[in-house]
Scaffold this motif. Structure first.
Motif, PDB file in Angstrom:
ATOM      1  N   GLN A   1      57.660  58.586  16.769  1.00 20.05           N
ATOM      2  CA  GLN A   1      57.090  59.779  17.397  1.00 20.05           C
ATOM      3  C   GLN A   1      57.807  60.117  18.695  1.00 20.05           C
ATOM      4  O   GLN A   1      58.182  61.269  18.943  1.00 20.05           O
ATOM      5  CB  GLN A   1      55.587  59.543  17.655  1.00 20.05           C
ATOM      6  N   GLU A   2      58.017  59.101  19.522  1.00 18.05           N
ATOM      7  CA  GLU A   2      58.715  59.341  20.796  1.00 18.05           C
ATOM      8  C   GLU A   2      60.154  59.758  20.558  1.00 18.05           C
ATOM      9  O   GLU A   2      60.693  60.622  21.260  1.00 18.05           O
ATOM     10  CB  GLU A   2      58.674  58.084  21.664  1.00 18.05           C
ATOM     11  N   ILE A   3      60.802  59.138  19.573  1.00 16.35           N
ATOM     12  CA  ILE A   3      62.180  59.525  19.267  1.00 16.35           C
ATOM     13  C   ILE A   3      62.231  60.979  18.820  1.00 16.35           C
ATOM     14  O   ILE A   3      63.155  61.723  19.158  1.00 16.35           O
ATOM     15  CB  ILE A   3      62.782  58.593  18.179  1.00 16.35           C
ATOM     16  N   ALA A   4      61.232  61.380  18.053  1.00 16.95           N
ATOM     17  CA  ALA A   4      61.168  62.778  17.610  1.00 16.95           C
ATOM     18  C   ALA A   4      61.071  63.719  18.805  1.00 16.95           C
ATOM     19  O   ALA A   4      61.690  64.788  18.826  1.00 16.95           O
ATOM     20  CB  ALA A   4      59.971  62.960  16.687  1.00 16.95           C
ATOM     21  N   GLU A   5      60.341  63.334  19.845  1.00 13.86           N
ATOM     22  CA  GLU A   5      60.223  64.181  21.038  1.00 13.86           C
ATOM     23  C   GLU A   5      61.523  64.202  21.815  1.00 13.86           C
ATOM     24  O   GLU A   5      61.952  65.257  22.295  1.00 13.86           O
ATOM     25  CB  GLU A   5      59.089  63.660  21.931  1.00 13.86           C
ATOM     26  N   ILE A   6      62.160  63.060  21.908  1.00 12.68           N
ATOM     27  CA  ILE A   6      63.418  62.994  22.653  1.00 12.68           C
ATOM     28  C   ILE A   6      64.489  63.857  21.980  1.00 12.68           C
ATOM     29  O   ILE A   6      65.225  64.595  22.638  1.00 12.68           O
ATOM     30  CB  ILE A   6      63.910  61.537  22.763  1.00 12.68           C
ATOM     31  N   MET A   7      64.540  63.750  20.657  1.00 18.47           N
ATOM     32  CA  MET A   7      65.611  64.436  19.941  1.00 18.47           C
ATOM     33  C   MET A   7      65.187  65.800  19.426  1.00 18.47           C
ATOM     34  O   MET A   7      65.974  66.494  18.782  1.00 18.47           O
ATOM     35  CB  MET A   7      66.078  63.567  18.766  1.00 18.47           C
ATOM     36  N   ASN A   8      63.940  66.140  19.705  1.00 20.10           N
ATOM     37  CA  ASN A   8      63.436  67.444  19.280  1.00 20.10           C
ATOM     38  C   ASN A   8      63.584  67.625  17.763  1.00 20.10           C
ATOM     39  O   ASN A   8      64.134  68.626  17.278  1.00 20.10           O
ATOM     40  CB  ASN A   8      64.177  68.566  20.030  1.00 20.10           C
ATOM     41  N   LEU A   9      63.117  66.599  17.050  1.00 19.56           N
ATOM     42  CA  LEU A   9      63.193  66.612  15.589  1.00 19.56           C
ATOM     43  C   LEU A   9      61.818  66.292  15.021  1.00 19.56           C
ATOM     44  O   LEU A   9      61.002  65.648  15.692  1.00 19.56           O
ATOM     45  CB  LEU A   9      64.196  65.561  15.085  1.00 19.56           C
ATOM     46  N   PRO A  10      61.579  66.691  13.792  1.00 17.74           N
ATOM     47  CA  PRO A  10      60.337  66.234  13.149  1.00 17.74           C
ATOM     48  C   PRO A  10      60.375  64.725  12.947  1.00 17.74           C
ATOM     49  O   PRO A  10      61.462  64.137  12.793  1.00 17.74           O
ATOM     50  CB  PRO A  10      60.351  66.975  11.802  1.00 17.74           C
ATOM     51  N   VAL A  11      59.189  64.120  12.908  1.00 18.36           N
ATOM     52  CA  VAL A  11      59.113  62.667  12.734  1.00 18.36           C
ATOM     53  C   VAL A  11      59.744  62.240  11.410  1.00 18.36           C
ATOM     54  O   VAL A  11      60.440  61.228  11.330  1.00 18.36           O
ATOM     55  CB  VAL A  11      57.646  62.194  12.817  1.00 18.36           C
ATOM     56  N   ALA A  12      59.513  63.047  10.373  1.00 20.92           N
ATOM     57  CA  ALA A  12      60.071  62.706   9.054  1.00 20.92           C
ATOM     58  C   ALA A  12      61.601  62.677   9.098  1.00 20.92           C
ATOM     59  O   ALA A  12      62.226  61.821   8.455  1.00 20.92           O
ATOM     60  CB  ALA A  12      59.592  63.716   8.017  1.00 20.92           C
ATOM     61  N   THR A  13      62.180  63.592   9.870  1.00 18.44           N
ATOM     62  CA  THR A  13      63.645  63.613  10.002  1.00 18.44           C
ATOM     63  C   THR A  13      64.140  62.373  10.738  1.00 18.44           C
ATOM     64  O   THR A  13      65.171  61.793  10.381  1.00 18.44           O
ATOM     65  CB  THR A  13      64.094  64.878  10.769  1.00 18.44           C
ATOM     66  N   VAL A  14      63.399  61.978  11.753  1.00 19.11           N
ATOM     67  CA  VAL A  14      63.760  60.758  12.486  1.00 19.11           C
ATOM     68  C   VAL A  14      63.735  59.560  11.537  1.00 19.11           C
ATOM     69  O   VAL A  14      64.658  58.745  11.530  1.00 19.11           O
ATOM     70  CB  VAL A  14      62.794  60.549  13.668  1.00 19.11           C
ATOM     71  N   LYS A  15      62.714  59.472  10.748  1.00 17.93           N
ATOM     72  CA  LYS A  15      62.620  58.338   9.803  1.00 17.93           C
ATOM     73  C   LYS A  15      63.745  58.388   8.780  1.00 17.93           C
ATOM     74  O   LYS A  15      64.285  57.349   8.371  1.00 17.93           O
ATOM     75  CB  LYS A  15      61.266  58.369   9.091  1.00 17.93           C
ATOM     76  N   SER A  16      64.106  59.582   8.383  1.00 23.98           N
ATOM     77  CA  SER A  16      65.205  59.731   7.429  1.00 23.98           C
ATOM     78  C   SER A  16      66.519  59.254   8.054  1.00 23.98           C
ATOM     79  O   SER A  16      67.302  58.541   7.408  1.00 23.98           O
ATOM     80  CB  SER A  16      65.304  61.199   7.007  1.00 23.98           C
ATOM     81  N   HIS A  17      66.739  59.641   9.293  1.00 17.85           N
ATOM     82  CA  HIS A  17      67.951  59.192   9.995  1.00 17.85           C
ATOM     83  C   HIS A  17      67.968  57.669  10.122  1.00 17.85           C
ATOM     84  O   HIS A  17      69.009  57.030   9.924  1.00 17.85           O
ATOM     85  CB  HIS A  17      68.018  59.813  11.395  1.00 17.85           C
ATOM     86  N   LEU A  18      66.823  57.104  10.443  1.00 13.75           N
ATOM     87  CA  LEU A  18      66.737  55.647  10.606  1.00 13.75           C
ATOM     88  C   LEU A  18      66.986  54.935   9.274  1.00 13.75           C
ATOM     89  O   LEU A  18      67.684  53.925   9.209  1.00 13.75           O
ATOM     90  CB  LEU A  18      65.359  55.299  11.166  1.00 13.75           C
ATOM     91  N   PHE A  19      66.438  55.496   8.233  1.00 13.20           N
ATOM     92  CA  PHE A  19      66.630  54.921   6.893  1.00 13.20           C
ATOM     93  C   PHE A  19      68.110  54.923   6.517  1.00 13.20           C
ATOM     94  O   PHE A  19      68.643  53.904   6.046  1.00 13.20           O
ATOM     95  CB  PHE A  19      65.808  55.716   5.874  1.00 13.20           C
ATOM     96  N   ARG A  20      68.769  56.042   6.723  1.00 11.38           N
ATOM     97  CA  ARG A  20      70.196  56.156   6.375  1.00 11.38           C
ATOM     98  C   ARG A  20      71.064  55.264   7.272  1.00 11.38           C
ATOM     99  O   ARG A  20      72.043  54.673   6.811  1.00 11.38           O
ATOM    100  CB  ARG A  20      70.655  57.604   6.475  1.00 11.38           C
ATOM    101  N   ALA A  21      70.698  55.194   8.544  1.00 12.29           N
ATOM    102  CA  ALA A  21      71.482  54.352   9.467  1.00 12.29           C
ATOM    103  C   ALA A  21      71.398  52.889   9.038  1.00 12.29           C
ATOM    104  O   ALA A  21      72.416  52.177   8.976  1.00 12.29           O
ATOM    105  CB  ALA A  21      70.971  54.528  10.893  1.00 12.29           C
ATOM    106  N   ARG A  22      70.201  52.448   8.727  1.00 11.25           N
ATOM    107  CA  ARG A  22      70.033  51.053   8.278  1.00 11.25           C
ATOM    108  C   ARG A  22      70.826  50.797   7.002  1.00 11.25           C
ATOM    109  O   ARG A  22      71.455  49.733   6.837  1.00 11.25           O
ATOM    110  CB  ARG A  22      68.559  50.752   8.028  1.00 11.25           C
ATOM    111  N   ALA A  23      70.760  51.754   6.082  1.00 12.17           N
ATOM    112  CA  ALA A  23      71.464  51.588   4.808  1.00 12.17           C
ATOM    113  C   ALA A  23      72.970  51.445   5.041  1.00 12.17           C
ATOM    114  O   ALA A  23      73.632  50.593   4.428  1.00 12.17           O
ATOM    115  CB  ALA A  23      71.171  52.775   3.895  1.00 12.17           C
TER     116      ALA A  23
END
Lengths: 214, 211
Positions: free
Chosen positions: B163-185
């Motif tokens: 949630q906080e990352i979404a505020e920092i990056m001005n992105l939806p939370v789902a997009t943040v999770k998607s980025h995190l998922f892809r980065a980990r992969a």
């Protein structure tokens, strides 16, 4: 009992601490029995741990804070309040200039006068009814002294004109205030101080025979 | 996995301290401003440096981020951590800086080769495997795109939630999770490939495997 496919899909949420307690327990139970899924989780955790714990970036400059605070103090100093004051003065000056320009335009704008700007005083002098010179001369010829009808300036002009017209002899002395004329006006009504200058009469040329008679 | 209770208490304490300092800075207390800078400067610099990979650019952005943060304290919402706000400003400055046309790229690329200084937080002698693993992970992080890299750093290094990352990056939370998922992969894939490469090298060079 969940499968490897289920666990693979849940690992991200598991790592994010987003799984409900019961689901997290299911994943834990599967991991205990599944080396492949444990290996997958270990790889992910290793990556996360490296990023979290391996502080390997260069150090920021030692004087960074000093430089930053110096800038902050400079921005907060009274001398730096001048820009705001100058801005305020500029705004006020601009407004005054606009007001002055408006006043100037309004002041010079030629308004249609609803009434005369300068009151015209009624003349104290009632101009004499215009009479033709002939009538004037006729009256005088009938006995009215010229001096009783016209003021000094007009008398002189009339006499000169009369001489030009040949109606009177310029060489003859003219007594503008003949007392023996039969006039209804008393001779003493003519003020002595209005006696005209008579020298000019002697300079008039004689009328020529073909001169026009008015 | 994270220990929620202990971290929650620590976070609450940090937040109270931050709010106290911010109030003092608003009143013109430069010493409080200095303290805030000292608390956040290295973490902010590390985050920016990982994105920019250039010392000078990173310091300039950090300075600008602090100045902007202090100059707009009136609009700072105490609901959020000061660091959240600071990282928000810094992240946007990084993006703006990256979008600017750059001139000579040589120095930039040279700085990219500099992994960092020699001072490590670990007192334990590092094994070759551990060192190699770290090297692999950071190389993999460098190959992520800006969004994936920022999410990874904010999540793991700065301990922010999605949630906080979404505020920092001005992105939806789902997009943040998607980025995190892809980065980990991607990070996992690099490690797996490196592991496979090691097996291949040992197969072709038994002496290396034996040594």
């Amino acid at each position: 009992m969940i499968t490897c496919e289920h666990t693979k899909n849940l690992l991200d949420a598991y790592l994010n601490d987003e799984l409900a307690g019961s689901m997290a327990a299911e994943v834990d139970a599967h991991l205990l029995d599944c080396p492949h899924c444990r290996h997958q989780l270990s790889l992910l955790e290793a990556c996360g741990n490296v990023v979290r714990l391996d502080i390997n970036e260069p150090k920021i400059s030692e004087d960074f804070t000093d430089r930053l605070v110096a800038i902050l103090e400079e921005n907060a100093s009274p001398t730096n309040a001048w820009p705001q004051l100058r801005r305020g003065i500029a705004v006020a000056t601009g407004l005054l200039g606009i007001a002055a320009a408006v006043a100037l335009v309004v002041g010079f704008y030629p308004r249609r006068p609803t009434q005369p700007a300068i009151e015209i005083m009624p003349s104290k002098y009632t101009p004499a009814q215009p009479t033709s010179l002939v009538e004037t001369v006729t009256e005088d010829f009938l006995g009215w002294p010229i001096g009783d009808v016209l003021d000094a300036g007009e008398r002189i002009s009339s006499v000169i004109e009369l001489g030009r017209l040949g109606l009177i002899q310029t060489s003859d002395p003219i007594d503008l205030y003949p007392a023996e004329f039969n006039s209804s006006r008393p001779p003493d009504t003519v003020p002595a101080q209005t006696k005209p200058e008579l020298d000019v009469l002697e300079t008039l040329p004689d009328l020529e025979e073909d001169s026009e008679v008015l | 996995m994270r220990n929620g209770t202990k971290e929650s208490r620590e976070l609450a304490s940090v937040r109270l301290d931050e709010q106290r300092l911010v109030k003092m800075v608003k009143r013109g207390d430069h010493a409080a401003g200095r303290e805030l800078v000292e608390k956040h400067k290295q973490r902010l610099f590390a985050f920016v440096w990982r994105l920019m990979r250039n010392n000078q650019d990173a310091e300039d952005i950090c300075q600008e981020a602090f100045l902007k943060a202090f100059s707009s304290l009136a609009s700072y919402n105490p609901m959020y951590r000061f660091s959240t706000w600071l990282f928000t400003i810094a992240y946007r400055l990084c993006l703006n800086n990256k979008r600017r046309p750059r001139g000579f790229q040589g120095e930039f690329e040279l700085d990219n080769l500099v992994e960092g200084n020699d001072s490590s937080a670990s007192d334990i002698a590092e094994s070759e495997d551990a060192g190699r693993m770290k090297d692999l992970v950071w190389r993999a992080v460098d190959r992520l795109n800006d969004s994936q890299k920022a999410v990874t750093l904010l999540f793991y290094r700065e301990n922010y939630g999605c949630q906080e990352i979404a505020e920092i990056m001005n992105l939806p939370v789902a997009t943040v999770k998607s980025h995190l998922f892809r980065a980990r992969a991607k990070l996992k894939e690099m490690l797996e490939q490196a592991g496979d490469a090691d097996c291949w090298i040992r197969f072709r060079n038994p002496d290396v495997a034996a040594g």
